[in-house]
Design a protein around this motif. Sequence first.
Motif, PDB file in Angstrom:
ATOM      1  N   ILE A 119      68.228  63.668 -46.073  1.00 18.89           N
ATOM      2  CA  ILE A 119      67.432  64.032 -47.255  1.00 18.89           C
ATOM      3  C   ILE A 119      66.257  63.089 -47.409  1.00 18.89           C
ATOM      4  N   ILE A 120      66.483  61.798 -47.214  1.00 19.00           N
ATOM      5  CA  ILE A 120      65.391  60.812 -47.323  1.00 19.00           C
ATOM      6  C   ILE A 120      64.310  61.110 -46.289  1.00 19.00           C
ATOM      7  N   LYS A 121      64.727  61.378 -45.053  1.00 17.72           N
ATOM      8  CA  LYS A 121      63.752  61.671 -43.995  1.00 17.72           C
ATOM      9  C   LYS A 121      62.979  62.952 -44.321  1.00 17.72           C
ATOM     10  N   PHE A 122      63.671  63.966 -44.824  1.00 17.20           N
ATOM     11  CA  PHE A 122      63.026  65.235 -45.156  1.00 17.20           C
ATOM     12  C   PHE A 122      62.043  65.073 -46.320  1.00 17.20           C
ATOM     13  N   VAL A 123      62.432  64.356 -47.358  1.00 19.38           N
ATOM     14  CA  VAL A 123      61.539  64.114 -48.502  1.00 19.38           C
ATOM     15  C   VAL A 123      60.339  63.288 -48.051  1.00 19.38           C
ATOM     16  N   GLY A 124      60.574  62.305 -47.184  1.00 14.95           N
ATOM     17  CA  GLY A 124      59.462  61.522 -46.633  1.00 14.95           C
ATOM     18  C   GLY A 124      58.493  62.411 -45.872  1.00 14.95           C
ATOM     19  N   TYR A 125      59.015  63.354 -45.103  1.00 11.29           N
ATOM     20  CA  TYR A 125      58.179  64.301 -44.353  1.00 11.29           C
ATOM     21  C   TYR A 125      57.343  65.157 -45.313  1.00 11.29           C
ATOM     22  N   LEU A 126      57.968  65.630 -46.391  1.00 11.62           N
ATOM     23  CA  LEU A 126      57.239  66.448 -47.374  1.00 11.62           C
ATOM     24  C   LEU A 126      56.131  65.652 -48.058  1.00 11.62           C
ATOM     25  N   MET A 127      56.318  64.354 -48.174  1.00  7.76           N
ATOM     26  CA  MET A 127      55.319  63.502 -48.817  1.00  7.76           C
ATOM     27  C   MET A 127      54.310  62.948 -47.812  1.00  7.76           C
ATOM     28  N   GLY A 128      54.464  63.311 -46.529  1.00  8.76           N
ATOM     29  CA  GLY A 128      53.506  62.903 -45.514  1.00  8.76           C
ATOM     30  C   GLY A 128      53.867  61.621 -44.782  1.00  8.76           C
ATOM     31  N   TYR A 129      55.084  61.161 -44.902  1.00  8.04           N
ATOM     32  CA  TYR A 129      55.513  59.934 -44.238  1.00  8.04           C
ATOM     33  C   TYR A 129      56.516  60.270 -43.136  1.00  8.04           C
ATOM     34  N   ASP A 130      56.474  59.478 -42.064  1.00  2.95           N
ATOM     35  CA  ASP A 130      57.488  59.598 -41.023  1.00  2.95           C
ATOM     36  C   ASP A 130      58.325  58.331 -41.060  1.00  2.95           C
ATOM     37  N   ILE A 131      59.562  58.467 -41.418  1.00  5.90           N
ATOM     38  CA  ILE A 131      60.448  57.313 -41.508  1.00  5.90           C
ATOM     39  C   ILE A 131      61.131  57.173 -40.154  1.00  5.90           C
ATOM     40  N   ALA A 132      60.585  56.311 -39.323  1.00  3.51           N
ATOM     41  CA  ALA A 132      61.035  56.182 -37.940  1.00  3.51           C
ATOM     42  C   ALA A 132      62.407  55.513 -37.833  1.00  3.51           C
ATOM     43  N   GLY A 133      62.803  54.747 -38.819  1.00  3.79           N
ATOM     44  CA  GLY A 133      64.066  54.030 -38.761  1.00  3.79           C
ATOM     45  C   GLY A 133      65.290  54.917 -38.928  1.00  3.79           C
ATOM     46  N   ILE A 134      65.088  56.130 -39.403  1.00  2.49           N
ATOM     47  CA  ILE A 134      66.207  57.049 -39.582  1.00  2.49           C
ATOM     48  C   ILE A 134      66.161  58.066 -38.449  1.00  2.49           C
ATOM     49  N   THR A 135      67.112  57.968 -37.529  1.00  2.00           N
ATOM     50  CA  THR A 135      67.151  58.872 -36.373  1.00  2.00           C
ATOM     51  C   THR A 135      68.581  59.294 -36.085  1.00  2.00           C
ATOM     52  N   ILE A 136      68.679  60.358 -35.311  1.00  2.00           N
ATOM     53  CA  ILE A 136      69.977  60.801 -34.798  1.00  2.00           C
ATOM     54  C   ILE A 136      69.829  60.920 -33.294  1.00  2.00           C
ATOM     55  N   GLU A 137      70.688  60.221 -32.583  1.00  2.00           N
ATOM     56  CA  GLU A 137      70.692  60.299 -31.123  1.00  2.00           C
ATOM     57  C   GLU A 137      72.091  60.660 -30.657  1.00  2.00           C
ATOM     58  N   ILE A 138      72.182  61.758 -29.928  1.00  2.00           N
ATOM     59  CA  ILE A 138      73.451  62.209 -29.372  1.00  2.00           C
ATOM     60  C   ILE A 138      73.227  62.374 -27.879  1.00  2.00           C
ATOM     61  N   GLY A 139      73.657  61.396 -27.114  1.00  2.00           N
ATOM     62  CA  GLY A 139      73.396  61.426 -25.673  1.00  2.00           C
ATOM     63  C   GLY A 139      71.896  61.377 -25.415  1.00  2.00           C
ATOM     64  N   ALA A 140      71.380  62.363 -24.653  1.00  2.00           N
ATOM     65  CA  ALA A 140      69.947  62.422 -24.351  1.00  2.00           C
ATOM     66  C   ALA A 140      69.161  63.119 -25.460  1.00  2.00           C
ATOM     67  N   PHE A 141      69.854  63.779 -26.374  1.00  2.00           N
ATOM     68  CA  PHE A 141      69.180  64.512 -27.455  1.00  2.00           C
ATOM     69  C   PHE A 141      68.847  63.571 -28.607  1.00  2.00           C
ATOM     70  N   THR A 142      67.605  63.644 -29.071  1.00  2.00           N
ATOM     71  CA  THR A 142      67.167  62.887 -30.239  1.00  2.00           C
ATOM     72  C   THR A 142      66.534  63.846 -31.229  1.00  2.00           C
ATOM     73  N   ALA A 143      67.058  63.858 -32.452  1.00  2.00           N
ATOM     74  CA  ALA A 143      66.502  64.724 -33.501  1.00  2.00           C
ATOM     75  C   ALA A 143      65.429  63.940 -34.234  1.00  2.00           C
ATOM     76  N   ASN A 144      64.174  64.238 -33.937  1.00  2.00           N
ATOM     77  CA  ASN A 144      63.056  63.542 -34.580  1.00  2.00           C
ATOM     78  C   ASN A 144      62.367  64.390 -35.633  1.00  2.00           C
ATOM     79  N   ARG A 145      62.329  65.689 -35.422  1.00  2.00           N
ATOM     80  CA  ARG A 145      61.637  66.553 -36.373  1.00  2.00           C
ATOM     81  C   ARG A 145      62.490  66.734 -37.622  1.00  2.00           C
ATOM     82  N   PRO A 146      61.881  66.585 -38.779  1.00  2.00           N
ATOM     83  CA  PRO A 146      62.638  66.671 -40.034  1.00  2.00           C
ATOM     84  C   PRO A 146      63.339  68.021 -40.237  1.00  2.00           C
ATOM     85  N   MET A 147      62.774  69.099 -39.721  1.00  2.00           N
ATOM     86  CA  MET A 147      63.393  70.414 -39.900  1.00  2.00           C
ATOM     87  C   MET A 147      64.701  70.536 -39.119  1.00  2.00           C
TER      88      MET A 147
END
Length: 187
Positions: A119-147
């Motif tokens: 939610i924090i990452k998504f709200v940051g995206y809506l406000m025009g910020y990219d919060i790089a410290g919040i990520t999800i990494e599962i093996g080789a997959f990394t979820a970077n896009r807020p959607m």
Amino acid sequence: MDKIMNDYLVKIEKYLKSMSDSERIDIVKEIKSVMLELQNNGVSSEQIIERLGNPKELAKAYLGEAISKNSKFSWRKFGAVFAFCSSFAGVSGMFLLPFISTLSIALMISGVIAPIGGIIKFVGYLMGYDIAGITIEIGAFTANRPMEFLPISIVMGVLMFWLGRVLWKLTIKYIHAVSQKIKKMEI
């Protein structure tokens, strides 16, 4: 009631210190009434103590029964689980049970934190910020896009919380089984 039985009750109360005062008092009263009933039937103090067995084992049985009454989590119950574990001499009590109970708490907490991060990452995206410290990494997959990040974080949170609850319930069932076995041996 003589000194031998009073000393026994003091030891029981000491071993039950992780329980609430009211539960501890009720258990000590119950054991005391059993002692008095046996004494009134002509059983000696030594025989009563022998029949009740080791006070630590008897207290452990009562503690396990109290823990396993319901599987709802509370911090007091979490402390009681560790008190129950510390009274074991075996591998399951010293290592496995504390590990599983602690893992269950960590998973439940992570299950709450993961969606909050999404939610924090998504709200940051809506406000025009990219919060790089919040990520999800599962093996080789990394979820970077807020959607994609928000739904994945919610699903992961639900799965972690569910797994934590399952581990907690297994911990409680194990403690219940062990306490019933001990209680049958003691009285």
